[in-house]
Design a protein around this motif. Structure first.
Motif, PDB file in Angstrom:
ATOM      1  N   GLU A 252     -59.830 -16.501  40.356  1.00  7.81           N
ATOM      2  CA  GLU A 252     -61.240 -16.479  39.963  1.00  7.81           C
ATOM      3  C   GLU A 252     -61.731 -17.869  39.569  1.00  7.81           C
ATOM      4  N   GLY A 253     -60.881 -18.852  39.719  1.00 11.48           N
ATOM      5  CA  GLY A 253     -61.314 -20.221  39.495  1.00 11.48           C
ATOM      6  C   GLY A 253     -61.153 -20.740  38.075  1.00 11.48           C
ATOM      7  N   TYR A 254     -60.363 -20.045  37.266  1.00 11.61           N
ATOM      8  CA  TYR A 254     -60.096 -20.541  35.909  1.00 11.61           C
ATOM      9  C   TYR A 254     -58.733 -21.222  35.904  1.00 11.61           C
ATOM     10  N   LYS A 255     -58.699 -22.440  35.437  1.00 11.88           N
ATOM     11  CA  LYS A 255     -57.441 -23.196  35.453  1.00 11.88           C
ATOM     12  C   LYS A 255     -56.521 -22.723  34.335  1.00 11.88           C
ATOM     13  N   TRP A 256     -55.258 -22.596  34.688  1.00 10.60           N
ATOM     14  CA  TRP A 256     -54.276 -22.212  33.665  1.00 10.60           C
ATOM     15  C   TRP A 256     -54.112 -23.333  32.640  1.00 10.60           C
ATOM     16  N   ASN A 257     -53.949 -22.980  31.408  1.00 11.36           N
ATOM     17  CA  ASN A 257     -53.581 -23.985  30.411  1.00 11.36           C
ATOM     18  C   ASN A 257     -52.334 -23.533  29.657  1.00 11.36           C
ATOM     19  N   GLU A 258     -51.984 -24.247  28.598  1.00 14.78           N
ATOM     20  CA  GLU A 258     -50.734 -23.936  27.909  1.00 14.78           C
ATOM     21  C   GLU A 258     -50.713 -22.507  27.351  1.00 14.78           C
ATOM     22  N   HIS A 259     -51.884 -21.994  26.981  1.00 19.91           N
ATOM     23  CA  HIS A 259     -51.935 -20.625  26.469  1.00 19.91           C
ATOM     24  C   HIS A 259     -51.584 -19.627  27.568  1.00 19.91           C
ATOM     25  N   ARG A 283     -44.460 -23.999  38.672  1.00 19.69           N
ATOM     26  CA  ARG A 283     -45.920 -24.151  38.552  1.00 19.69           C
ATOM     27  C   ARG A 283     -46.278 -25.110  37.424  1.00 19.69           C
ATOM     28  N   ALA A 284     -45.583 -24.934  36.295  1.00 19.22           N
ATOM     29  CA  ALA A 284     -45.877 -25.767  35.129  1.00 19.22           C
ATOM     30  C   ALA A 284     -45.565 -27.226  35.433  1.00 19.22           C
ATOM     31  N   LEU A 285     -44.472 -27.433  36.193  1.00 22.34           N
ATOM     32  CA  LEU A 285     -44.128 -28.806  36.601  1.00 22.34           C
ATOM     33  C   LEU A 285     -45.239 -29.383  37.462  1.00 22.34           C
ATOM     34  N   ARG A 286     -45.714 -28.558  38.398  1.00 23.36           N
ATOM     35  CA  ARG A 286     -46.742 -29.021  39.324  1.00 23.36           C
ATOM     36  C   ARG A 286     -48.052 -29.336  38.584  1.00 23.36           C
ATOM     37  N   GLU A 287     -48.344 -28.505  37.576  1.00 22.57           N
ATOM     38  CA  GLU A 287     -49.584 -28.715  36.818  1.00 22.57           C
ATOM     39  C   GLU A 287     -49.460 -29.904  35.860  1.00 22.57           C
ATOM     40  N   GLY A 288     -48.230 -30.377  35.672  1.00 20.38           N
ATOM     41  CA  GLY A 288     -48.020 -31.530  34.806  1.00 20.38           C
ATOM     42  C   GLY A 288     -48.166 -31.231  33.319  1.00 20.38           C
TER      43      GLY A 288
END
Length: 683
Positions: A252-259, A283-288
């Motif tokens: 839906e276009g919302y970026k994942w964050n740490e939460h 995924r977390a690695l890719r998101e940095g």
DNA sequence: CTAGGGTTAG
């Protein structure tokens, strides 16, 4: 003048041009310094200012509050010649989010209520104080604030609404929270209030309600809404839903964050899904954002739960420095795979220890049946850290008492619980009953058990097991009957207890009936321990042929427990050939367990197969495995009396054996009577 | 210049 760089440029320009710096610009610069965390620079400027106004004082006080230097903030607050509502509110906010300053907040709020100054209670002060009530779970205080807000018309803003919802939710009043939400002025609520209400529903266990709210106004969605919903599902056993929503969020276009990551990792760990965990890891690695401690801890937790300690260690190493959350996960992980050495090393390496990490390692030692270590650790930590144990720790200690048959310490802990007025939940009550039963005081166990009105499966299991342990077969069977009558569902453990009664009393047919009823009546799949019970039952009843037939029909691979039990059956039936037949298989599975070699050696010795015995002992020496000598002990007064097999070293040994022979005679008499009664009752 | 919602361990 938004950034510090612009601020400094402007300031330097002003000085160079020979303009006098005005208070307004300096105030602004203090604010910018504070925002960048440069409190020393801010203070230097503050000191150099020839003129200060209320804004100046507020800016520097706020600076120290944000820098978490409450002492300095307090000094400046006292020194400030001009205090307005903002001054008070800044100080309040500092008190409220600093551990240990809660009463100062209440006191300052009281001062604010008096009219001897220019400051007045406003909406800021009230939302701040609501925060304090939430933090302390002080419903009465929160309620009073709410009343005050209504009376002074301070309950109408979105800030007020969300804070009130949050406060009621934290205090466990979902209904009150809903009333505030539902009573929003003109029915108009904002995004934050909606999210707060969703959070309240989740905390109250109303997932459906939260979900309905979530989907009701999609235009009022933000990251927090998605993350609230994902964590709500993850923490309430709806792991699949959490993962589904996590994916949908990105779609839906919302970026994942740490939460988002932290919550979905909770779901992975509940599912014990190493594969999914690795995907999230990637995924977390890719998101940095892998360096975020919430995410790394979550990953360590997933890998530990899955027993993959290599990966857990790997991620933990990237944390750089100790982290108590990751450490707890890893200690639980090491405990699950029986590696208490590693668990202990990690525990010792921690500079900061708390009750949670202590509970974790205590549980590990209990699982590995190392009760001395439990007491040692507890003593060390209590002495050096002056922590107050909670019921989980005390339950752990009671567990250790049960393991070591330590009735006196067990009674002391029981008394401590009563004296200190701890809440007796199901967990601590069952542990207490278990402790008394395992320490040989079945009467105490029974007395506590009978007083409990709401008995669950765990408690029944413990009491039936206790009766089984003490040979009270009628009481055990009767209790099982009572359990069924009260509609409490038996589980796999219940049947271990029942089968134990049967095997110790040679009740073959009864054991067979119970075993069959597991699948036919209760839809409980028997596992290794049940199979072992049946083999032992046949073995003890000298029905080795039945044991062999039973082994032939096992739906699972024969493991060390089953083979070891079968070996005992061979021994009591003096069948050396059969024992020899399982030797290779058992030693292949458990060649590191010294007890197995000794077990074989004793069977060969029994039939005077000295060559065989010598061979197995040689094999044991070559493999350098050890067996700790089995031992019994009893605490009398301050002394522990220990006995090993054929040990005659005790000073009172003749008297002891005399008493034992008397006891054996008495037991035989009792057994004969009981068997007759049993036969008659079966007729 | 001060205030509101969501994340990790037993």
């Amino acid at each position: 003048m938004k950034s510090l760089r612009d601020g400094l440029k402007y300031f330097a320009y002003a000085i160079k041009s020979g303009l006098t710096t005005n208070v307004f610009n300096s105030n602004q610069l203090i604010h910018l310094y504070v925002k960048r965390g440069l409190i020393r620079e801010a203070h230097k400027l503050f000191d150099e200012m020839p003129n200060r106004n209320v804004f100046t004082w507020n800016a520097i006080i706020n600076g120290y509050v944000k820098a978490r230097d409450l002492m300095q903030a307090q000094l400046l607050f006292t020194a400030s010649p001009c205090k307005d509502s903002v001054t008070y509110n800044s100080m309040l906010s500092g008190y409220i989010d600093t551990q240990g300053y809660e009463s100062d907040a209440v006191e300052l709020f009281r001062q604010l209520q008096s009219q001897n100054h220019d400051a007045r209670i406003d909406e800021f002060s009230l939302t701040l104080m609501l925060n304090l009530a939430s933090k302390l779970g002080a419903l009465i205080y929160g309620n009073q604030l709410h009343c005050y807000m209504v009376k002074t018309a301070n309950n109408l803003s979105h800030f007020a609404v969300s804070s009130l919802i949050h406060m009621y939710s934290k205090c466990g009043c979902l209904l009150e929270a809903w009333k505030v939400f539902d009573g929003c002025p003109n029915g108009i609520y904002d995004l934050v209030s909606k999210n707060a209400m969703m959070g309240a529903c989740i905390k109250g266990g109303e997932l459906e309600m939260a979900s309905e709210l979530f989907w009701s106004r999609p235009e009022l969605h933000d990251h927090v809404s998605w993350n609230t919903m994902i964590s709500g599902y993850a923490q309430n056993g709806y792991e699949e839903e959490a993962i589904k929503l996590f994916k949908l969020m990105a779609d839906e276009g919302y970026k994942w964050n740490e939460h988002s990551f932290a919550s979905v990792l909770t779901a992975c760990s509940s599912l014990k899904s190493r594969e999914l965990g690795k995907q999230i890891h990637a995924r977390a690695l890719r998101e940095g954002i892998i360096t975020n401690p919430f995410i790394s801890n979550g990953l360590v937790n997933v890998y530990s739960k899955c027993g993959d300690m290599k990966y857990a260690e790997l991620v933990n190493a990237t944390l750089g420095g100790e982290n108590i959350f990751a450490a707890v996960s890893m200690i639980v992980g090491y405990s699950a795979v029986g590696n208490m050495l590693k668990a202990q090393q990690l525990f010792d390496s921690l500079a900061e220890k708390n009750l949670i990490v202590l509970t974790a390692i205590i549980s590990g030692f209990l699982k590995s049946r190392q009760c001395e270590n439990v007491f040692r650790l507890f003593r060390d930590l209590i002495q050096t850290n002056a922590v107050v144990p909670d019921t989980l720790i005390l339950a752990g200690l009671l567990g250790a008492c049960a393991l070591g048959a330590l009735i006196d310490p067990g009674k002391q802990i029981h008394a401590y619980l009563l004296r200190m007025g701890y809440m007796m939940d199901e967990k601590i009550i069952s542990t207490k009953v278990d402790m008394y039963a395992k320490c040989g005081n079945i009467n105490y166990a029974q007395r506590i058990f009978q007083k409990i009105s709401q008995k669950d499966t765990v408690l029944y299991n413990i009491m039936i097991g206790g009766y089984a342990h003490h040979g009270f077969i009628y009481e055990a069977f009767q209790l099982f009957h009572e359990m069924k009558g009260k509609g409490v569902q038996p589980d796999a453990i219940t049947f271990i207890a029942l089968l134990s009664v049967c095997r110790h009393r040679g009740l073959v047919e009864m054991g067979e009936t119970y075993f069959l009823s597991m699948t036919e009546e209760y839809e409980i799949q028997p596992e290794t321990d049940h199979f072992a019970c049946m083999i032992d039952l046949y073995g003890r009843a000298n029905q080795l042929d039945k044991a062999i037939a039973f082994m032939g029909k096992l739906p699972v691979e024969e493991d060390a427990v089953i083979l070891g039990t079968f070996l005992n059956a061979c021994k009591s039936n003096k069948n050396v050939e059969l024992a020899g037949a399982v030797e290779e298989k058992l030693l292949q599975i458990e060649g590191r367990n010294g007890a197995r070699y000794v077990q074989f050696a004793s069977i060969y010795a029994l039939e005077e197969k000295w060559d065989e015995m010598g061979r197995i002992m040689k094999q044991m020496r070559e493999k350098e495995v050890k067996k700790t000598t089995g031992c019994s002990w009893i605490h009398i007064g301050e002394r522990v009396h220990t006995f090993t097999s054929s040990d005659r070293s005790h000073s009172e040994i003749d008297a002891i054996y005399f008493v034992i022979s008397c006891l054996i005679q008495e037991l035989d008499a009792i057994r004969l009577t009981e068997e007759r009664i049993l036969e008659e009752s079966q007729c």
